[in-house]
Design a protein around this motif. Sequence first.
Motif, PDB file in Angstrom:
ATOM      1  N   GLY A   9      -6.861   6.549   0.600  1.00  0.00           N
ATOM      2  CA  GLY A   9      -7.490   5.293   1.002  1.00  0.00           C
ATOM      3  C   GLY A   9      -6.792   4.090   0.398  1.00  0.00           C
ATOM      4  N   GLY A  10      -6.371   4.223  -0.846  1.00  0.00           N
ATOM      5  CA  GLY A  10      -5.665   3.137  -1.503  1.00  0.00           C
ATOM      6  C   GLY A  10      -4.343   2.828  -0.838  1.00  0.00           C
ATOM      7  N   LEU A  11      -3.677   3.864  -0.375  1.00  0.00           N
ATOM      8  CA  LEU A  11      -2.405   3.659   0.318  1.00  0.00           C
ATOM      9  C   LEU A  11      -2.622   3.172   1.745  1.00  0.00           C
ATOM     10  CD1 LEU A  11      -0.451   6.785  -0.913  1.00  0.00           C
ATOM     11  CD2 LEU A  11      -0.260   4.427  -1.717  1.00  0.00           C
ATOM     12  N   ARG A  12      -3.725   3.585   2.337  1.00  0.00           N
ATOM     13  CA  ARG A  12      -4.004   3.198   3.721  1.00  0.00           C
ATOM     14  C   ARG A  12      -4.058   1.683   3.885  1.00  0.00           C
ATOM     15  NH1 ARG A  12      -9.519   3.521   6.950  1.00  0.00           N
ATOM     16  NH2 ARG A  12      -8.690   3.127   9.011  1.00  0.00           N
ATOM     17  N   TRP A  13      -4.601   0.997   2.923  1.00  0.00           N
ATOM     18  CA  TRP A  13      -4.784  -0.449   3.034  1.00  0.00           C
ATOM     19  C   TRP A  13      -3.633  -1.252   2.443  1.00  0.00           C
ATOM     20  CZ3 TRP A  13      -8.090  -0.961   6.578  1.00  0.00           C
ATOM     21  CH2 TRP A  13      -9.171  -0.098   6.688  1.00  0.00           C
ATOM     22  N   THR A  14      -2.568  -0.607   1.984  1.00  0.00           N
ATOM     23  CA  THR A  14      -1.419  -1.320   1.424  1.00  0.00           C
ATOM     24  C   THR A  14      -0.648  -2.009   2.545  1.00  0.00           C
ATOM     25  OG1 THR A  14      -1.250   0.248  -0.399  1.00  0.00           O
ATOM     26  CG2 THR A  14       0.698  -1.078   0.070  1.00  0.00           C
ATOM     27  N   ARG A  15      -0.530  -3.318   2.414  1.00  0.00           N
ATOM     28  CA  ARG A  15       0.154  -4.119   3.425  1.00  0.00           C
ATOM     29  C   ARG A  15       1.535  -4.526   2.931  1.00  0.00           C
ATOM     30  NH1 ARG A  15      -4.184  -8.472   2.856  1.00  0.00           N
ATOM     31  NH2 ARG A  15      -3.680  -7.771   0.783  1.00  0.00           N
ATOM     32  N   ASP A  16       2.320  -5.049   3.834  1.00  0.00           N
ATOM     33  CA  ASP A  16       3.667  -5.522   3.493  1.00  0.00           C
ATOM     34  C   ASP A  16       3.609  -6.558   2.378  1.00  0.00           C
ATOM     35  OD1 ASP A  16       6.343  -6.222   3.487  1.00  0.00           O
ATOM     36  OD2 ASP A  16       6.349  -7.062   5.491  1.00  0.00           O
ATOM     37  N   GLY A  21       8.914  -8.799  -3.285  1.00  0.00           N
ATOM     38  CA  GLY A  21      10.173  -8.972  -2.564  1.00  0.00           C
ATOM     39  C   GLY A  21      11.287  -8.058  -3.038  1.00  0.00           C
ATOM     40  N   ASP A  22      11.340  -7.816  -4.342  1.00  0.00           N
ATOM     41  CA  ASP A  22      12.388  -6.948  -4.886  1.00  0.00           C
ATOM     42  C   ASP A  22      11.943  -5.488  -4.962  1.00  0.00           C
ATOM     43  OD1 ASP A  22      10.550  -7.096  -6.945  1.00  0.00           O
ATOM     44  OD2 ASP A  22      11.995  -7.738  -8.465  1.00  0.00           O
ATOM     45  N   VAL A  23      10.800  -5.164  -4.409  1.00  0.00           N
ATOM     46  CA  VAL A  23      10.236  -3.807  -4.338  1.00  0.00           C
ATOM     47  C   VAL A  23      10.056  -3.204  -5.734  1.00  0.00           C
ATOM     48  CG1 VAL A  23      10.339  -1.633  -3.048  1.00  0.00           C
ATOM     49  CG2 VAL A  23      11.555  -3.591  -2.180  1.00  0.00           C
ATOM     50  N   SER A  24       9.733  -4.034  -6.709  1.00  0.00           N
ATOM     51  CA  SER A  24       9.549  -3.534  -8.078  1.00  0.00           C
ATOM     52  C   SER A  24       8.078  -3.305  -8.428  1.00  0.00           C
ATOM     53  CB  SER A  24      10.171  -4.505  -9.080  1.00  0.00           C
ATOM     54  OG  SER A  24       9.487  -5.741  -9.043  1.00  0.00           O
ATOM     55  N   ALA A  25       7.171  -3.795  -7.566  1.00  0.00           N
ATOM     56  CA  ALA A  25       5.739  -3.616  -7.816  1.00  0.00           C
ATOM     57  C   ALA A  25       5.011  -3.496  -6.483  1.00  0.00           C
ATOM     58  CB  ALA A  25       5.177  -4.778  -8.619  1.00  0.00           C
ATOM     59  N   ILE A  26       3.898  -2.764  -6.520  1.00  0.00           N
ATOM     60  CA  ILE A  26       3.085  -2.579  -5.327  1.00  0.00           C
ATOM     61  C   ILE A  26       1.609  -2.643  -5.725  1.00  0.00           C
ATOM     62  CG2 ILE A  26       3.146  -0.062  -5.539  1.00  0.00           C
ATOM     63  CD1 ILE A  26       3.074   0.080  -2.459  1.00  0.00           C
ATOM     64  N   LYS A  27       0.834  -3.282  -4.880  1.00  0.00           N
ATOM     65  CA  LYS A  27      -0.611  -3.357  -5.109  1.00  0.00           C
ATOM     66  C   LYS A  27      -1.286  -2.392  -4.152  1.00  0.00           C
ATOM     67  CE  LYS A  27      -4.559  -6.463  -5.188  1.00  0.00           C
ATOM     68  NZ  LYS A  27      -5.040  -7.822  -4.928  1.00  0.00           N
ATOM     69  N   THR A  28      -2.189  -1.592  -4.668  1.00  0.00           N
ATOM     70  CA  THR A  28      -2.973  -0.682  -3.833  1.00  0.00           C
ATOM     71  C   THR A  28      -4.412  -1.162  -3.821  1.00  0.00           C
ATOM     72  OG1 THR A  28      -3.337   0.792  -5.718  1.00  0.00           O
ATOM     73  CG2 THR A  28      -1.476   1.308  -4.259  1.00  0.00           C
ATOM     74  N   HIS A  29      -5.135  -0.784  -2.783  1.00  0.00           N
ATOM     75  CA  HIS A  29      -6.510  -1.236  -2.602  1.00  0.00           C
ATOM     76  C   HIS A  29      -7.444  -0.045  -2.520  1.00  0.00           C
ATOM     77  CE1 HIS A  29      -5.154  -5.322  -1.772  1.00  0.00           C
ATOM     78  NE2 HIS A  29      -4.189  -4.759  -1.066  1.00  0.00           N
ATOM     79  N   GLU A  30      -8.634  -0.226  -2.987  1.00  0.00           N
ATOM     80  CA  GLU A  30      -9.685   0.783  -2.875  1.00  0.00           C
ATOM     81  C   GLU A  30     -10.852   0.150  -2.121  1.00  0.00           C
ATOM     82  OE1 GLU A  30      -9.617   3.987  -3.701  1.00  0.00           O
ATOM     83  OE2 GLU A  30      -7.608   3.819  -4.502  1.00  0.00           O
ATOM     84  N   PRO A  31     -11.699   0.967  -1.490  1.00  0.00           N
ATOM     85  CA  PRO A  31     -12.840   0.404  -0.771  1.00  0.00           C
ATOM     86  C   PRO A  31     -13.667  -0.528  -1.662  1.00  0.00           C
ATOM     87  CG  PRO A  31     -12.628   2.745  -0.318  1.00  0.00           C
ATOM     88  CD  PRO A  31     -11.635   2.414  -1.399  1.00  0.00           C
ATOM     89  N   GLY A  32     -13.998  -1.674  -1.126  1.00  0.00           N
ATOM     90  CA  GLY A  32     -14.775  -2.654  -1.880  1.00  0.00           C
ATOM     91  C   GLY A  32     -13.957  -3.396  -2.920  1.00  0.00           C
TER      92      GLY A  32
END
Length: 100
Positions: A9-16, A21-32
């Motif tokens: 679910g956390g990966l499902r909501w990950t947007r561009d 920009g340098d692909v060094s960090a990513i934010k994941t989301h959880e319901p709510g």
Amino acid sequence: MAFTRSSLGGLRWTRDLDITGDVSAIKTHEPGHKRCGLHDVPAWARPLLAGARAHHRLATHPTGDGVFTPVMIAEARHLRAHAERLPQLTLAVPGSILAP
């Protein structure tokens, strides 16, 4: 992704825009949005994530689709197509105790 330890679910909501920009960090989301996380992307994973992002940008998809949505849809189709070949779950206790 293994390095985020996120749920599907956390990966499902990950947007561009959730990938730096340098692909060094990513934010994941959880319901709510109760357990959203910001994760460092290891050097070995950056080319893979950059490729996923490039594919997402070039592919036709509905507005708001997550970067990993096509992969999850393909995996779901694969699991449905081969469900009869999956091992059967045998529980020593009734399954009713697993959920209220």
